[in-house]
Scaffold this motif. Sequence first.
Motif, PDB file in Angstrom:
ATOM      1  N   PRO A 145       0.808  -1.228   0.000  1.00 23.93           N
ATOM      2  CA  PRO A 145       0.000   0.000   0.000  1.00 23.93           C
ATOM      3  C   PRO A 145       0.843   1.280   0.000  1.00 23.93           C
ATOM      4  CG  PRO A 145      -0.693  -1.470   1.776  1.00 23.93           C
ATOM      5  CD  PRO A 145       0.522  -2.076   1.153  1.00 23.93           C
ATOM      6  N   GLN A 146       2.049   1.220   0.571  1.00 24.98           N
ATOM      7  CA  GLN A 146       2.906   2.409   0.627  1.00 24.98           C
ATOM      8  C   GLN A 146       3.364   2.853  -0.766  1.00 24.98           C
ATOM      9  OE1 GLN A 146       3.203  -0.336   2.415  1.00 24.98           O
ATOM     10  NE2 GLN A 146       3.488   0.167   4.562  1.00 24.98           N
ATOM     11  N   ASN A 147       3.350   1.946  -1.724  1.00 24.49           N
ATOM     12  CA  ASN A 147       3.854   2.263  -3.063  1.00 24.49           C
ATOM     13  C   ASN A 147       2.759   2.561  -4.081  1.00 24.49           C
ATOM     14  OD1 ASN A 147       6.455   1.791  -2.089  1.00 24.49           O
ATOM     15  ND2 ASN A 147       6.326  -0.377  -2.584  1.00 24.49           N
ATOM     16  N   VAL A 148       1.527   2.721  -3.611  1.00 25.06           N
ATOM     17  CA  VAL A 148       0.397   2.939  -4.516  1.00 25.06           C
ATOM     18  C   VAL A 148      -0.193   4.325  -4.290  1.00 25.06           C
ATOM     19  CG1 VAL A 148      -1.901   2.144  -5.190  1.00 25.06           C
ATOM     20  CG2 VAL A 148      -0.176   0.489  -4.517  1.00 25.06           C
ATOM     21  N   LYS A 149      -0.419   5.037  -5.384  1.00 20.26           N
ATOM     22  CA  LYS A 149      -1.121   6.322  -5.317  1.00 20.26           C
ATOM     23  C   LYS A 149      -2.481   6.124  -5.977  1.00 20.26           C
ATOM     24  CE  LYS A 149       3.073   9.067  -5.600  1.00 20.26           C
ATOM     25  NZ  LYS A 149       3.892   9.912  -6.456  1.00 20.26           N
ATOM     26  N   ILE A 150      -3.527   6.596  -5.308  1.00 19.13           N
ATOM     27  CA  ILE A 150      -4.897   6.452  -5.809  1.00 19.13           C
ATOM     28  C   ILE A 150      -5.463   7.838  -6.092  1.00 19.13           C
ATOM     29  CG2 ILE A 150      -7.241   5.670  -5.260  1.00 19.13           C
ATOM     30  CD1 ILE A 150      -5.423   3.309  -5.469  1.00 19.13           C
ATOM     31  N   ALA A 151      -6.126   7.960  -7.234  1.00 19.36           N
ATOM     32  CA  ALA A 151      -6.840   9.189  -7.585  1.00 19.36           C
ATOM     33  C   ALA A 151      -8.307   8.823  -7.820  1.00 19.36           C
ATOM     34  CB  ALA A 151      -6.244   9.818  -8.833  1.00 19.36           C
ATOM     35  N   PHE A 152      -9.212   9.554  -7.196  1.00 20.60           N
ATOM     36  CA  PHE A 152     -10.645   9.321  -7.336  1.00 20.60           C
ATOM     37  C   PHE A 152     -11.180  10.198  -8.459  1.00 20.60           C
ATOM     38  CE2 PHE A 152     -15.042  10.427  -5.982  1.00 20.60           C
ATOM     39  CZ  PHE A 152     -15.601   9.173  -6.156  1.00 20.60           C
ATOM     40  N   TYR A 153     -11.974   9.592  -9.383  1.00 18.97           N
ATOM     41  CA  TYR A 153     -12.457  10.326 -10.546  1.00 18.97           C
ATOM     42  C   TYR A 153     -13.958  10.528 -10.599  1.00 18.97           C
ATOM     43  CZ  TYR A 153      -7.779  10.240 -12.318  1.00 18.97           C
ATOM     44  OH  TYR A 153      -6.427  10.424 -12.452  1.00 18.97           O
ATOM     45  N   GLY A 154     -14.687   9.934  -9.705  1.00 21.10           N
ATOM     46  CA  GLY A 154     -16.131  10.153  -9.718  1.00 21.10           C
ATOM     47  C   GLY A 154     -16.894   8.881  -9.433  1.00 21.10           C
ATOM     48  N   ASN A 155     -18.210   8.989  -9.524  1.00 20.99           N
ATOM     49  CA  ASN A 155     -19.055   7.834  -9.293  1.00 20.99           C
ATOM     50  C   ASN A 155     -20.321   7.942 -10.126  1.00 20.99           C
ATOM     51  OD1 ASN A 155     -19.600   9.999  -7.262  1.00 20.99           O
ATOM     52  ND2 ASN A 155     -21.365   8.698  -6.856  1.00 20.99           N
ATOM     53  N   TYR A 156     -20.993   6.819 -10.269  1.00 21.24           N
ATOM     54  CA  TYR A 156     -22.258   6.781 -10.993  1.00 21.24           C
ATOM     55  C   TYR A 156     -23.060   5.581 -10.501  1.00 21.24           C
ATOM     56  CZ  TYR A 156     -20.013   3.133 -13.740  1.00 21.24           C
ATOM     57  OH  TYR A 156     -19.354   1.990 -14.117  1.00 21.24           O
ATOM     58  N   LEU A 157     -24.349   5.595 -10.771  1.00 15.23           N
ATOM     59  CA  LEU A 157     -25.226   4.501 -10.391  1.00 15.23           C
ATOM     60  C   LEU A 157     -25.275   3.495 -11.533  1.00 15.23           C
ATOM     61  CD1 LEU A 157     -27.123   3.440  -8.200  1.00 15.23           C
ATOM     62  CD2 LEU A 157     -28.977   4.663  -9.355  1.00 15.23           C
ATOM     63  N   TYR A 158     -24.927   2.247 -11.228  1.00 12.94           N
ATOM     64  CA  TYR A 158     -24.970   1.183 -12.223  1.00 12.94           C
ATOM     65  C   TYR A 158     -26.261   0.402 -12.042  1.00 12.94           C
ATOM     66  CZ  TYR A 158     -23.864  -3.060 -14.769  1.00 12.94           C
ATOM     67  OH  TYR A 158     -23.908  -4.116 -15.653  1.00 12.94           O
ATOM     68  N   ASP A 159     -27.080   0.362 -13.091  1.00 15.57           N
ATOM     69  CA  ASP A 159     -28.336  -0.392 -13.078  1.00 15.57           C
ATOM     70  C   ASP A 159     -28.170  -1.660 -13.885  1.00 15.57           C
ATOM     71  OD1 ASP A 159     -30.468   0.874 -11.625  1.00 15.57           O
ATOM     72  OD2 ASP A 159     -30.309   2.541 -13.039  1.00 15.57           O
ATOM     73  N   ALA A 160     -28.533  -2.778 -13.288  1.00 16.27           N
ATOM     74  CA  ALA A 160     -28.495  -4.064 -13.984  1.00 16.27           C
ATOM     75  C   ALA A 160     -29.800  -4.796 -13.687  1.00 16.27           C
ATOM     76  CB  ALA A 160     -27.306  -4.888 -13.511  1.00 16.27           C
ATOM     77  N   SER A 161     -30.064  -5.842 -14.443  1.00 17.71           N
ATOM     78  CA  SER A 161     -31.300  -6.591 -14.243  1.00 17.71           C
ATOM     79  C   SER A 161     -31.360  -7.228 -12.855  1.00 17.71           C
ATOM     80  CB  SER A 161     -31.441  -7.665 -15.315  1.00 17.71           C
ATOM     81  OG  SER A 161     -30.334  -8.552 -15.270  1.00 17.71           O
ATOM     82  N   ASP A 162     -30.204  -7.469 -12.247  1.00 20.27           N
ATOM     83  CA  ASP A 162     -30.177  -8.115 -10.938  1.00 20.27           C
ATOM     84  C   ASP A 162     -29.959  -7.142  -9.772  1.00 20.27           C
ATOM     85  OD1 ASP A 162     -27.572  -7.573 -11.671  1.00 20.27           O
ATOM     86  OD2 ASP A 162     -26.772  -9.436 -10.859  1.00 20.27           O
TER      87      ASP A 162
END
Length: 108
Positions: free
Chosen positions: A31-48
């Motif tokens: 985990p010390q060697n990983v950089k994370i960038a957040f880009y957004g979110n959305y609602l995923y609709d599926a039949s289930d």
Amino acid sequence: LELCPGGLVEAHEGELINSKKEVTEELGISPQNVKIAFYGNYLYDASDGRAMVYVSAAQYDGPINPQVEEVEEVYLWNTEEIFSEIQKGTQITPSSIQAFKYYYSLWA
């Protein structure tokens, strides 16, 4: 086939913490060697059902040791290769394709 690591966000986690946890657990990286960038979110609709999808990207340079309980194979594809696999009809989960297209649309 999933295009990226992922999992359910626990009540005590935020999106970035969860993203880092999932990528480090599934790919067996520090985990010390990983950089994370957040880009957004959305609602995923599926039949289930429905799910809130949080899209982030991880930056990491080093070896990976995939967790065999969760990961069968790892493919290191660039953007063109991913689009090619989608076009060929490679069995990729619809939610993975949608998340990739969402991320790609931010840069196209």
